[in-house]
Design a protein around this motif. Structure first.
Motif, PDB file in Angstrom:
ATOM      1  N   ILE A 255     -21.636  -3.157 -36.560  1.00  0.00           N
ATOM      2  CA  ILE A 255     -21.954  -2.531 -35.283  1.00  0.00           C
ATOM      3  C   ILE A 255     -23.431  -2.722 -34.950  1.00  0.00           C
ATOM      4  CG2 ILE A 255     -22.232  -0.290 -34.144  1.00  0.00           C
ATOM      5  CD1 ILE A 255     -19.605   0.577 -35.383  1.00  0.00           C
ATOM      6  N   LEU A 256     -24.296  -2.529 -35.941  1.00  0.00           N
ATOM      7  CA  LEU A 256     -25.729  -2.696 -35.700  1.00  0.00           C
ATOM      8  C   LEU A 256     -26.067  -4.130 -35.294  1.00  0.00           C
ATOM      9  CD1 LEU A 256     -27.220  -0.583 -38.636  1.00  0.00           C
ATOM     10  CD2 LEU A 256     -26.906   0.088 -36.246  1.00  0.00           C
ATOM     11  N   VAL A 257     -25.405  -5.097 -35.917  1.00  0.00           N
ATOM     12  CA  VAL A 257     -25.636  -6.497 -35.564  1.00  0.00           C
ATOM     13  C   VAL A 257     -25.184  -6.754 -34.121  1.00  0.00           C
ATOM     14  CG1 VAL A 257     -24.918  -8.878 -36.035  1.00  0.00           C
ATOM     15  CG2 VAL A 257     -25.519  -7.364 -37.923  1.00  0.00           C
ATOM     16  N   ASP A 258     -24.045  -6.185 -33.731  1.00  0.00           N
ATOM     17  CA  ASP A 258     -23.568  -6.371 -32.360  1.00  0.00           C
ATOM     18  C   ASP A 258     -24.483  -5.681 -31.352  1.00  0.00           C
ATOM     19  OD1 ASP A 258     -21.376  -7.978 -32.930  1.00  0.00           O
ATOM     20  OD2 ASP A 258     -20.039  -6.291 -33.259  1.00  0.00           O
ATOM     21  N   VAL A 259     -24.972  -4.486 -31.706  1.00  0.00           N
ATOM     22  CA  VAL A 259     -25.918  -3.802 -30.818  1.00  0.00           C
ATOM     23  C   VAL A 259     -27.198  -4.622 -30.688  1.00  0.00           C
ATOM     24  CG1 VAL A 259     -27.352  -1.739 -30.551  1.00  0.00           C
ATOM     25  CG2 VAL A 259     -24.981  -1.513 -31.286  1.00  0.00           C
ATOM     26  N   ALA A 304     -36.255  -0.974 -34.298  1.00  0.00           N
ATOM     27  CA  ALA A 304     -35.571   0.223 -34.795  1.00  0.00           C
ATOM     28  C   ALA A 304     -34.238  -0.137 -35.450  1.00  0.00           C
ATOM     29  CB  ALA A 304     -35.346   1.205 -33.644  1.00  0.00           C
ATOM     30  N   ILE A 305     -33.553  -1.151 -34.921  1.00  0.00           N
ATOM     31  CA  ILE A 305     -32.290  -1.582 -35.527  1.00  0.00           C
ATOM     32  C   ILE A 305     -32.553  -2.208 -36.894  1.00  0.00           C
ATOM     33  CG2 ILE A 305     -30.367  -3.209 -35.337  1.00  0.00           C
ATOM     34  CD1 ILE A 305     -30.331  -2.734 -32.389  1.00  0.00           C
ATOM     35  N   ASN A 306     -33.598  -2.996 -37.008  1.00  0.00           N
ATOM     36  CA  ASN A 306     -33.941  -3.572 -38.316  1.00  0.00           C
ATOM     37  C   ASN A 306     -34.226  -2.485 -39.339  1.00  0.00           C
ATOM     38  OD1 ASN A 306     -33.708  -6.359 -37.801  1.00  0.00           O
ATOM     39  ND2 ASN A 306     -35.698  -6.416 -36.791  1.00  0.00           N
ATOM     40  N   GLN A 307     -34.915  -1.429 -38.921  1.00  0.00           N
ATOM     41  CA  GLN A 307     -35.178  -0.304 -39.818  1.00  0.00           C
ATOM     42  C   GLN A 307     -33.876   0.387 -40.210  1.00  0.00           C
ATOM     43  OE1 GLN A 307     -37.953   2.204 -37.732  1.00  0.00           O
ATOM     44  NE2 GLN A 307     -39.713   0.887 -38.166  1.00  0.00           N
ATOM     45  N   ALA A 308     -32.965   0.533 -39.246  1.00  0.00           N
ATOM     46  CA  ALA A 308     -31.685   1.180 -39.533  1.00  0.00           C
ATOM     47  C   ALA A 308     -30.879   0.374 -40.548  1.00  0.00           C
ATOM     48  CB  ALA A 308     -30.891   1.352 -38.239  1.00  0.00           C
ATOM     49  N   ARG A 309     -30.879  -0.934 -40.411  1.00  0.00           N
ATOM     50  CA  ARG A 309     -30.152  -1.779 -41.367  1.00  0.00           C
ATOM     51  C   ARG A 309     -30.767  -1.680 -42.761  1.00  0.00           C
ATOM     52  NH1 ARG A 309     -29.059  -7.702 -39.611  1.00  0.00           N
ATOM     53  NH2 ARG A 309     -27.372  -7.427 -41.139  1.00  0.00           N
ATOM     54  N   GLN A 310     -32.095  -1.577 -42.813  1.00  0.00           N
ATOM     55  CA  GLN A 310     -32.753  -1.423 -44.101  1.00  0.00           C
ATOM     56  C   GLN A 310     -32.376  -0.092 -44.737  1.00  0.00           C
ATOM     57  OE1 GLN A 310     -34.636  -3.689 -45.781  1.00  0.00           O
ATOM     58  NE2 GLN A 310     -34.579  -2.212 -47.456  1.00  0.00           N
ATOM     59  N   ARG A 311     -32.308   0.955 -43.928  1.00  0.00           N
ATOM     60  CA  ARG A 311     -31.920   2.266 -44.450  1.00  0.00           C
ATOM     61  C   ARG A 311     -30.478   2.250 -44.954  1.00  0.00           C
ATOM     62  NH1 ARG A 311     -34.709   5.310 -39.311  1.00  0.00           N
ATOM     63  NH2 ARG A 311     -36.842   5.375 -40.150  1.00  0.00           N
ATOM     64  N   MET A 312     -29.616   1.536 -44.257  1.00  0.00           N
ATOM     65  CA  MET A 312     -28.232   1.425 -44.709  1.00  0.00           C
ATOM     66  C   MET A 312     -28.162   0.710 -46.047  1.00  0.00           C
ATOM     67  SD  MET A 312     -25.993   2.905 -42.786  1.00  0.00           S
ATOM     68  CE  MET A 312     -24.557   2.114 -43.488  1.00  0.00           C
ATOM     69  N   SER A 316     -28.614   5.197 -47.329  1.00  0.00           N
ATOM     70  CA  SER A 316     -28.803   6.406 -46.518  1.00  0.00           C
ATOM     71  C   SER A 316     -27.483   6.776 -45.846  1.00  0.00           C
ATOM     72  CB  SER A 316     -29.874   6.163 -45.454  1.00  0.00           C
ATOM     73  OG  SER A 316     -31.125   5.879 -46.053  1.00  0.00           O
ATOM     74  N   PRO A 317     -27.253   8.072 -45.565  1.00  0.00           N
ATOM     75  CA  PRO A 317     -26.006   8.489 -44.898  1.00  0.00           C
ATOM     76  C   PRO A 317     -25.843   7.798 -43.542  1.00  0.00           C
ATOM     77  CG  PRO A 317     -27.163  10.396 -45.795  1.00  0.00           C
ATOM     78  CD  PRO A 317     -28.093   9.226 -45.928  1.00  0.00           C
ATOM     79  N   PRO A 318     -24.703   7.159 -43.293  1.00  0.00           N
ATOM     80  CA  PRO A 318     -24.528   6.382 -42.050  1.00  0.00           C
ATOM     81  C   PRO A 318     -24.758   7.194 -40.783  1.00  0.00           C
ATOM     82  CG  PRO A 318     -22.788   5.855 -43.606  1.00  0.00           C
ATOM     83  CD  PRO A 318     -23.543   7.002 -44.194  1.00  0.00           C
ATOM     84  N   LEU A 319     -24.265   8.458 -40.740  1.00  0.00           N
ATOM     85  CA  LEU A 319     -24.418   9.248 -39.515  1.00  0.00           C
ATOM     86  C   LEU A 319     -25.888   9.515 -39.218  1.00  0.00           C
ATOM     87  CD1 LEU A 319     -23.149  10.723 -37.157  1.00  0.00           C
ATOM     88  CD2 LEU A 319     -22.948  12.760 -38.613  1.00  0.00           C
ATOM     89  N   LEU A 320     -26.670   9.863 -40.249  1.00  0.00           N
ATOM     90  CA  LEU A 320     -28.095  10.116 -40.038  1.00  0.00           C
ATOM     91  C   LEU A 320     -28.822   8.853 -39.576  1.00  0.00           C
ATOM     92  CD1 LEU A 320     -28.997  12.421 -43.070  1.00  0.00           C
ATOM     93  CD2 LEU A 320     -28.459  13.073 -40.713  1.00  0.00           C
ATOM     94  N   VAL A 321     -28.430   7.718 -40.142  1.00  0.00           N
ATOM     95  CA  VAL A 321     -29.043   6.447 -39.734  1.00  0.00           C
ATOM     96  C   VAL A 321     -28.762   6.165 -38.264  1.00  0.00           C
ATOM     97  CG1 VAL A 321     -28.985   3.944 -40.047  1.00  0.00           C
ATOM     98  CG2 VAL A 321     -29.013   5.448 -42.046  1.00  0.00           C
ATOM     99  N   LEU A 322     -27.507   6.349 -37.852  1.00  0.00           N
ATOM    100  CA  LEU A 322     -27.136   6.072 -36.462  1.00  0.00           C
ATOM    101  C   LEU A 322     -27.798   7.057 -35.503  1.00  0.00           C
ATOM    102  CD1 LEU A 322     -23.338   5.251 -36.942  1.00  0.00           C
ATOM    103  CD2 LEU A 322     -25.144   3.653 -36.291  1.00  0.00           C
ATOM    104  N   GLU A 323     -27.844   8.337 -35.883  1.00  0.00           N
ATOM    105  CA  GLU A 323     -28.489   9.323 -35.009  1.00  0.00           C
ATOM    106  C   GLU A 323     -29.964   9.005 -34.826  1.00  0.00           C
ATOM    107  OE1 GLU A 323     -25.732  13.294 -35.888  1.00  0.00           O
ATOM    108  OE2 GLU A 323     -27.621  13.013 -36.954  1.00  0.00           O
ATOM    109  N   SER A 324     -30.644   8.695 -35.922  1.00  0.00           N
ATOM    110  CA  SER A 324     -32.070   8.367 -35.835  1.00  0.00           C
ATOM    111  C   SER A 324     -32.303   7.138 -34.959  1.00  0.00           C
ATOM    112  CB  SER A 324     -32.618   8.122 -37.243  1.00  0.00           C
ATOM    113  OG  SER A 324     -33.957   7.690 -37.195  1.00  0.00           O
ATOM    114  N   LEU A 325     -31.473   6.122 -35.158  1.00  0.00           N
ATOM    115  CA  LEU A 325     -31.614   4.891 -34.383  1.00  0.00           C
ATOM    116  C   LEU A 325     -31.415   5.143 -32.895  1.00  0.00           C
ATOM    117  CD1 LEU A 325     -31.688   1.801 -33.885  1.00  0.00           C
ATOM    118  CD2 LEU A 325     -29.241   1.787 -34.405  1.00  0.00           C
TER     119      LEU A 325
END
Length: 338
Positions: A255-259, A304-312, A316-325
């Motif tokens: 999903i992050l890659v598609d976004v 921000a997406i690159n940071q989210a992928r690194q956190r994943m 890191s918990p997926p929901l928290l990563v998505l909310e932060s992003l």
């Protein structure tokens, strides 16, 4: 995969379809292939490969050790490999597969020779799908473009309507964010879609594996499991849980890659690049986003997406990563207050 084909060539069976099939099936005595359904590759798995690498080849000129998804090794696990890679036995070849050299620790990378594989063009992937699945050329081209030449994902998008609907849903959810509250709601929506996508891949596989195990134990599906055999079933269930965890994280990453591809399209419009958009079916919403923000803010959203992928990748918990992003992305849309 190409790693299997390379291993088959090294052990001299590339022109023999039967013995090549042995390599793919993991049955060749001089080839060991490690692939994992878990979030990470374990130390014990790597130690077993290191031990295997020191045996002399039995039928071929080389002993080949392949690690798929080498980026899933933690630093502690990677350190187990260092000695074996630095001074490998003369007739042993190690093949590590990863999305890019940057996804492997520098200490490992410095001991390897990088072989960069060319990504097939969108038209080549579309032609392959059309020939294999009988999909019309236009649908195959759309699927290949939206999958960004990822053959497996393009195949799913071209042949599975539910997969197309899920992708459309999370692209629309991200493009529709205009406030922090909408970002929080969108994060939950994306996670639910990721879970649905992951379940679609593993549910049938889990059921088939359980039925096969029960059959091998002489039991009927749905019947009572004797206490002496419950440990076998429990071990399978634990493996399936680990695979489910990985499948969910992979679905979130897709999903992050598609976004990222959507924001790339926005940026291309903002800078007037004149290139073909990946997400042409969402061009109206992409145009709207491009008109209501700036290229600098879009670049920040991509960071921000690159940071989210690194956190994943750091579990890191997926929901928290998505909310932060999505909160970061929503905060960069100037038109929110209007």
């Amino acid at each position: 995969t190409l790693a299997h084909a390379f291993a088959a060539e090294l052990v001299g069976v590339g022109s023999d379809p039967v013995r090549s099939a042995q390599v793919v099936a993991g049955a060749h005595p001089d080839v060991s292939i490690l692939a994992t359904d878990r979030v990470t590759i374990t130390i014990d798995e790597v130690r077993a490969l290191v031990s295997f690498s020191y045996f002399s080849p039995s039928t071929a000129n080389y002993r080949v050790v392949v690690i798929e998804d080498a980026d899933r090794m933690t630093e502690r696990t990677s350190n187990v490999l260092l000695k074996a890679l630095e001074e490998p036995p003369p007739q042993t070849v190690w093949v590590l597969c990863a999305p890019s050299p940057a996804d492997v620790l520098p200490t490992i990378r410095s001991r390897m020779r990088s072989v960069t594989l060319q990504v097939p063009s969108v038209h080549d992937v579309a032609a392959l799908i059309s020939a294999r699945e009988g999909v019309d050329e236009d649908s195959a081209l759309i699927a290949a473009r939206e999958a960004q030449s990822h053959i497996g994902m393009a195949m799913r998008l071209a042949t599975d309507e539910d997969s197309r609907r899920r992708r459309d849903a999370y692209v629309a959810a991200v493009l529709g964010i205009g406030s922090v509250s909408q970002a929080m709601a969108a994060a939950g929506t994306l996670l639910d879609l990721a879970k649905t996508d992951a379940d679609a891949l593993v549910t049938k596989q889990d059921s088939d594996e359980r039925d096969a195990l029960l059959k091998s134990l002489g039991l009927q599906p749905g019947g009572a499991i004797p206490p002496a055999l419950r440990s076998h079933v429990k071990a399978l269930e634990e493996d399936q849980k680990r695979r489910s965890t990985r499948s969910l994280r992979d679905a979130v990453d897709r999903i992050l890659v598609d976004v990222m591809s959507v924001l790339r399209d926005v940026l291309m419009l903002q800078v007037g690049a004149g290139v073909e958009l990946v997400n042409q079916r969402h061009v109206a919403a992409i145009n709207d986003r491009a008109a209501n923000t700036t290229s600098a803010l879009t670049l920040s959203a991509l960071d921000a997406i690159n940071q989210a992928r690194q956190r994943m990748s750091n579990n890191s918990p997926p929901l928290l990563v998505l909310e932060s992003l999505l909160i970061q992305v929503s905060g960069r849309i100037p038109a929110v207050s209007s």
